[in-house]
Write a protein that holds these residues in place. Structure first.
Motif, PDB file in Angstrom:
ATOM      1  N   GLY A 190       0.630  -1.182   0.169  1.00 34.75           N
ATOM      2  CA  GLY A 190      -0.046  -0.010  -0.109  1.00 34.75           C
ATOM      3  C   GLY A 190       0.893   1.076   0.025  1.00 34.75           C
ATOM      4  O   GLY A 190       0.485   2.235  -0.676  1.00 34.75           O
ATOM      5  N   SER A 191       1.902   1.164   0.688  1.00 37.24           N
ATOM      6  CA  SER A 191       2.728   2.279   0.725  1.00 37.24           C
ATOM      7  C   SER A 191       3.350   2.769  -0.666  1.00 37.24           C
ATOM      8  O   SER A 191       3.685   3.787  -1.213  1.00 37.24           O
ATOM      9  CB  SER A 191       3.665   2.440   2.000  1.00 37.24           C
ATOM     10  N   HIS A 197       2.144   1.944  -3.372  1.00 42.19           N
ATOM     11  CA  HIS A 197       1.120   2.379  -4.158  1.00 42.19           C
ATOM     12  C   HIS A 197       0.947   3.793  -4.130  1.00 42.19           C
ATOM     13  O   HIS A 197       0.840   4.753  -5.065  1.00 42.19           O
ATOM     14  CB  HIS A 197      -0.055   1.603  -4.057  1.00 42.19           C
ATOM     15  N   GLN A 198       0.737   4.142  -2.804  1.00 43.20           N
ATOM     16  CA  GLN A 198       0.552   5.474  -2.384  1.00 43.20           C
ATOM     17  C   GLN A 198       1.664   6.485  -3.147  1.00 43.20           C
ATOM     18  O   GLN A 198       1.398   7.464  -3.686  1.00 43.20           O
ATOM     19  CB  GLN A 198       0.525   5.770  -0.964  1.00 43.20           C
ATOM     20  N   ARG A 199       2.724   5.900  -2.748  1.00 43.14           N
ATOM     21  CA  ARG A 199       4.214   6.875  -3.379  1.00 43.14           C
ATOM     22  C   ARG A 199       4.094   7.006  -4.978  1.00 43.14           C
ATOM     23  O   ARG A 199       4.301   8.017  -5.551  1.00 43.14           O
ATOM     24  CB  ARG A 199       5.379   5.948  -2.906  1.00 43.14           C
ATOM     25  N   ASN A 206       1.305   6.510  -7.037  1.00 43.15           N
ATOM     26  CA  ASN A 206       0.336   7.470  -7.291  1.00 43.15           C
ATOM     27  C   ASN A 206       0.762   8.778  -7.168  1.00 43.15           C
ATOM     28  O   ASN A 206       0.418   9.603  -8.181  1.00 43.15           O
ATOM     29  CB  ASN A 206      -0.804   7.286  -6.370  1.00 43.15           C
ATOM     30  N   ASP A 207       1.302   9.037  -6.170  1.00 41.76           N
ATOM     31  CA  ASP A 207       1.976  10.672  -6.087  1.00 41.76           C
ATOM     32  C   ASP A 207       2.860  10.881  -7.207  1.00 41.76           C
ATOM     33  O   ASP A 207       2.889  11.726  -7.792  1.00 41.76           O
ATOM     34  CB  ASP A 207       2.875  10.509  -4.699  1.00 41.76           C
TER      35      ASP A 207
END
Ligand code: TPP
Ligand code: SF4
Ligand code: MG
Lengths: 174, 596, 291
Positions: B446-447, B449-451, B453-454
């Motif tokens: 998840g982390s 993915h977050q990065r 996406n950013d």
């Protein structure tokens, strides 16, 4: 089809040694693969055992290689890896998710039996006495290997009936 | 004398009305005029009604014009089918086929009294001079040359060239038909002369092309070397142009088995390091959406042209609409920003297409060019374009140190990572639709993915500062404003000029970049605005809603939206602006202290 | 081609750890591919390996080639785009039976008729592995899966017959029961100048049936060489291909003795032929001048 394109009747000692090395290499590689698979799938006991097998096969391979080098130096190899398949290596699908150490050992044991059968069946067609002696030696070694695995199995103690199938064996869907 | 004339002609498929329009436009270009031509067809594959609109002017023009100055009806049934596309007003000269048997006082146009109505025995003249009614369109061209002074020489020169291979007799027959038309016009002068002033640029080279060909040519200019697509009206000509030309530049074109394969091949070619493109229309855009998502997450440059037509589904396949806006911005699942650009004319299709490639390459992203049926199929005359003013951007490739322990999706300050391609030593990586870490290895963290996406969204921030992808026309401090894009922007440009001529203090914002929404540009534009219209050809007011989603629109900014195939006329927009002004004045009167 | 130094199978193995279930037949396929690539000897960076989605489609990531794990069913369109964009690359496509014969089934016929020089490897496990065991287009009629509780009502497709009928120039089958044979067949497929198809019976140990595991496959396998099959004989190949599902024939069913020109080669020819007609790019708009 475990062997392909090899004429046992006319096998030279160098080729026979190389063949034996390749067989060990293949088994070593397969066990390595299995160990990695088990590690990847959080099955450390089976992984540990497969790693033990990797070391066994490697050791044996090194011994054979030393002999080969002593006798024939670095004369290029005539036999190819593609000529053998699954002689001493377990079938690809012998590995199973969450397999117990016992199952892993059973798989290895079956492979050693398979290897023994291979050398035994090859022996009658071999003419060269040196090659014959080598194969006979290898055949006996396979029995020793079986004993090694048996020993490991004995260490496990009594079977508690828990094996891989007791676990839900589901990959994550996508 | 006139500086600008809009012709609208309609007939049955076999009447050759569209080829007459082509001849007229070419003749006008040869005589140095600016011109725009649009065509429109009924739904039959062949032999249905067809019409064209040709606008000819001494100054550059940006749209096909509003009400007709000259209407030509070879039969009324066909003419009337085009309704609002061929609007007749009190200033229109109506020319029609006498053989229809309808009296000049009884033509079936309700609610208007044209400037002049003339019945001409067009078919009879064709038959008499050329021996066939087929020459009706040539008679019409003769009439136009006679009455409006366009193409007296150039039309026949064009026809001669076109028919050269078919033999002298046919050329002569056409010449006689043309002369007869011209003679008829001379013998029956109009009540008010409507001849067009000679152009000052007569003799200068002019280009004639449509939006699709322009887009394809621009793509090749920008370095595009691969096109994969599947035929669909009205985008197919883009693929056809590639088929004719891209080989010459070492490229290839693939007519794939469907739209998915078309964009798939283009994604593959881009992965292989080549600039690539696909083109389609609404239904094809729907099919391509999964691959667009793939190109976004794999950060592969790709240009997708969507030539909009009426939707949903097959909708109105031959009519223009702007209703693919939401699909262009939002189709494909997941959190994705995919730049959307829109040309407003054939001429600026050149620049916008190059921009699309530059943005795709620089940001490593799929980019949609949202063209529309009108721009794609209308022909414009253009002054030659100085191509040396356009900068071409190529994707940033890894070099030297980048290729030691190469990380394809490496985090960088600008969130753009140098991209390798097969064949490049040291650059191997796994491209994937699955989320990946910097090296490209799949992950479900998840982390990460977050990065990622950013990274994939923040990289577009600078794009929103690209003021050069917007045009503000009129007084920048005007209280009344319009916003319009695509072909509708052309109509609004004309409305702006008309409104200014009438003393209205108005401005117009034309976005070429539709998505991501450049909040800053709009906010700046809106500072002076009290009343405004967002004008678009969508039923759901998609542009209005898209902007409202990102920006606090001033209260007085409203939507003027309608479904496709219902064109806007500059005049009605000016009327709407007047209405806004009076609202504004009323609200000021209601205040104690009138505002400046 | 720049195969200057010799490569070994391990040079094609990446550091990524396969997500496959232990024992999955796909482990053997990736080994077969390593070996075949080593035999061919192209450096990894000159190889593009494309897949769709499925367990099997993870395979490009386990090689050191340029990989592309794309979307479900679309490995072939992407692979052909790569090949047309850069014909110098060695292009492989791979995926599962669902990926290839169901969602992506429409593409195969077209790749074959275009004869794009790509090797397409299907890991046929007669099941949807990644989505946890649904019916696949190659599942036997009557097969019970989680989407066919009372047995499938459909006949399976016959991938071998299918591609032979479409006119593929190279059609072969392999299985993990004979890794060397698999490697040899893949190598031959890659060397074949044109579209080459290799169906690999790759057991799914998790959702596959007992009969489709290696032991079961061994029982029904028969090498085409041992049958004396002549791979130049397309009709004989079709005859043998009919046994798909009952017998497992291993080896080359068909190799066109006179390979047709490939699409990518024709593209090159056309480019060479027409390049002299190219206007300089900066003058491309001159095309629109009407004289
Ligand atoms: C468009 C789309 N539809 C459905 C899926 C879900 N999906 C992923 S893999 C797969 C089938 C996998 O079966 P197969 O292709 O045989 O590969 P295997 O896992 O057996 O190797 C499906 C249906 C998807 N990823 N994308
Ligand atoms: S589910 Fe089946 S196909 Fe997928 S990895 Fe596991 S064994 Fe292989
Ligand atoms: Mg499958």
């Amino acid at each position: 089809m475990a062997i392909q394109g090899i004429d046992f009747a006319n096998l030279s000692l160098m080729d026979a040694l190389d063949l034996a090395i390749l067989i060990e290499d293949e088994a070593q590689e397969r066990y390595q693969d299995f160990a990695a698979q088990m590690e990847q799938h959080h099955t450390p006991e089976a992984a540990k055992f497969f790693t033990y097998m990797v070391e066994n096969e490697a050791k044996h391979g090194r011994e054979l290689l030393a002999r080969r080098t002593q006798l024939f130096g670095d004369t290029p190899r005539q036999v190819k890896a593609a000529m053998i398949f699954d002689v001493e290596a377990p079938d690809f699908d012998e590995a199973r998710a969450f397999m117990s150490a016992r199952e892993a050992m059973a798989a290895a044991l079956a492979s050693e039996v398979k290897a023994h059968a291979f050398f035994e069946s090859a022996l009658p067609s071999i003419k060269d006495p040196d090659v014959r002696a080598l194969f006979e030696e290898l055949r006996i070694e396979e029995i020793e290997h079986q004993e090694l695995v048996q020993l490991e199995l004995a260490k496990l103690g009594k079977d508690n009936g828990v094996d891989g199938s007791a676990y839900e064996d589901e990959p994550a869907a996508q | 004398m006139r500086k600008d004339l809009v012709f609208g002609m309609a007939g049955s498929g076999g009447d050759g009305i569209v080829s007459a329009g082509d001849s007229l436009l070419q003749a006008a270009a040869a005589e140095g005029y600016h011109g725009v031509m649009t065509k429109s067809f009924g739904s039959q594959i062949r032999g249905g009604e067809s019409s064209c609109r040709v606008r000819i002017a001494t100054e550059p023009i940006l749209n096909p014009g509003g009400n007709l100055d000259v209407a030509v009806a070879l039969n009324w049934e066909d003419f009337l089918k085009f309704g609002a596309e061929l609007p007749v007003s009190g200033n229109t000269v109506v020319i029609y086929e006498a053989a229809t048997g309808i009296k000049e006082t009884e033509i079936p146009l309700v609610g208007v009294t044209p400037l002049q109505v003339i019945a001409v025995p067009i078919a009879a003249m064709a038959k008499e001079t050329a021996g066939t009614e087929r020459a009706k369109n040539t008679v019409v061209l003769g009439l136009i040359a006679g009455w409006f002074g366009i193409g007296a020489v150039a039309v026949m020169k064009g026809i001669r060239k076109k028919l050269a291979k078919k033999g002298e007799e046919l050329v002569n027959a056409n010449q006689r038909a043309f002369d007869a038309g011209r003679a008829f016009a001379m013998e029956h002068p109009l009540k008010t002369s409507m001849a067009v002033m000679p152009s000052e640029t007569k003799g200068q080279v002019k280009l004639i092309t449509d939006g699709n060909d322009m887009c394809a040519a621009a793509a090749i200019f920008a370095g595009c070397q691969f096109f994969g697509g599947y035929p669909i009206t009205p985008s197919t000509e883009i693929m056809q142009f590639f088929t004719d030309h891209v080989w010459k530049y070492g490229g290839a074109v693939l007519q794939a088995e469907d739209e998915i394969a078309g964009i798939g091949a283009a994604v593959g070619a881009s992965f292989a390091g080549k600039k690539s493109m696909t083109a389609t229309s609404g239904p094809g855009l729907s099919l391509k959406s999964e691959m667009m998502g793939l190109a976004s997450i794999a950060e592969l440059p790709l240009v997708i042209v969507d030539v909009q037509r009426g939707g949903p589904s097959t909708g109105l396949p031959t009519k223009t609409e702007q209703s693919d806006l939401f699909a262009a911005c939002f189709s494909a699942h997941g959190d994705v920003i995919r730049p959307v650009l829109a040309p407003t004319s054939v001429a600026d299709t050149f620049r916008i297409t190059i921009e699309a490639f530059n943005i795709a390459e620089y940001y490593q992203t799929p980019v949609i060019i949202l063209s529309d049926q009108e721009i794609a199929s209308r022909k414009e005359t253009l002054d030659p374009i100085d191509t040396s003013q356009f900068k071409i951007i190529n994707r940033q490739e890894p070099h030297g140190a980048d290729l030691v322990d190469y990380k394809r999706f490496k985090q960088t300050d600008n969130h753009i990572s140098p991209i390798s391609h097969p064949g490049m030593l040291g650059g191997t990586y796994l491209a994937s639709g699955i989320e990946h870490v910097e090296s490209g290895a799949p992950t479900n963290s998840g982390s990460v993915h977050q990065r990622m996406n950013d990274k994939r969204t923040k990289k577009f921030d600078p794009l929103k500062d690209r003021k050069d992808l917007f045009e503000v026309l009129g007084n920048p401090d005007a209280p009344i404003a319009m916003i319009a894009w695509g072909s509708i922007a052309g109509v609004c440009r004309e409305a702006l000029a008309m409104a200014q001529a009438e003393g209205l203090n108005v401005k117009l914002l034309v976005p070429y970049l539709l998505y991501p929404v450049a909040e800053g540009v709009y906010n700046e534009f809106f500072t002076s605005v009290q009343k405004g219209l967002i004008i678009e050809q969508t039923h759901l007011a998609q542009t209005f809603k898209l902007l409202r989603m990102h920006i606090d629109l001033p209260k007085g900014v409203k939507s003027l939206a309608r479904s496709g195939a219902n064109p806007f006329l500059p005049g009605e927009i000016v009327a709407a602006l007047h209405h806004l002004l009076s609202e504004l004045q009323r609200s000021h009167e209601g205040q104690l202290q009138p505002q400046e | 081609m720049s195969a200057t130094c010799e490569f070994q199978a391990k040079d094609y193995k990446s550091d990524l750890k396969p997500i496959w279930c232990p024992g999955c037949g796909d482990f053997s396929v990736v080994q077969g591919i390593y070996r075949a690539l080593a035999a061919i000897g192209r450096p990894p960076h000159e190889i593009a390996f494309v897949s769709g989605i499925g367990c099997s489609s993870r395979i490009p990531g386990y090689t050191t080639a340029y990989g592309f794990n794309s979307v479900h069913g679309r490995s072939l369109p992407i692979a052909q785009g790569i090949k047309l964009a850069n014909p110098d690359l060695l292009v492989l496509a791979a995926g599962g039976d669902g990926d290839g014969f169901s969602i992506g089934g429409g593409h195969i016929a077209h790749l074959i008729r275009r004869n794009v020089d790509i090797t397409y490897i299907v890991m046929d496990n007669q099941i949807y592995g990644l989505t946890k065991g649904q019916l696949s287009p190659t599942s036997q009629k009557g097969r019970v899966t989680c989407t066919s509780r009372f047995g499938s009502l459909e006949e399976p497709v016959n991938p071998l017959l299918y591609v032979l009928a479409y006119g593929a120039g190279f059609v072969a089958q392999a299985s993990p029961t004979d890794l060397a044979g698999m490697a040899a067949v893949i190598e031959e497929a890659i060397r074949y100048p044109g579209f080459a198809f290799v169906n690999i019976q790759s057991p799914c140990v998790t959702y596959g049936e007992e009969a489709q595991q290696i032991r079961g496959l061994k029982a029904i396998s028969e090498s085409l060489v041992s049958l004396g099959h002549n791979p130049a004989d397309r009709l004989a190949a079709m005859d043998l291909a009919q046994h798909y599902g009952e017998k497992m024939h291993l080896g080359v069913f068909y190799r066109n003795p006179e390979p047709a020109p490939t699409y990518d080669a024709l593209v090159r020819e056309r480019q060479a032929l027409l390049s002299k007609d190219a206007l300089p790019k900066e003058n491309i708009l001159d095309l629109f001048i009407k004289k």
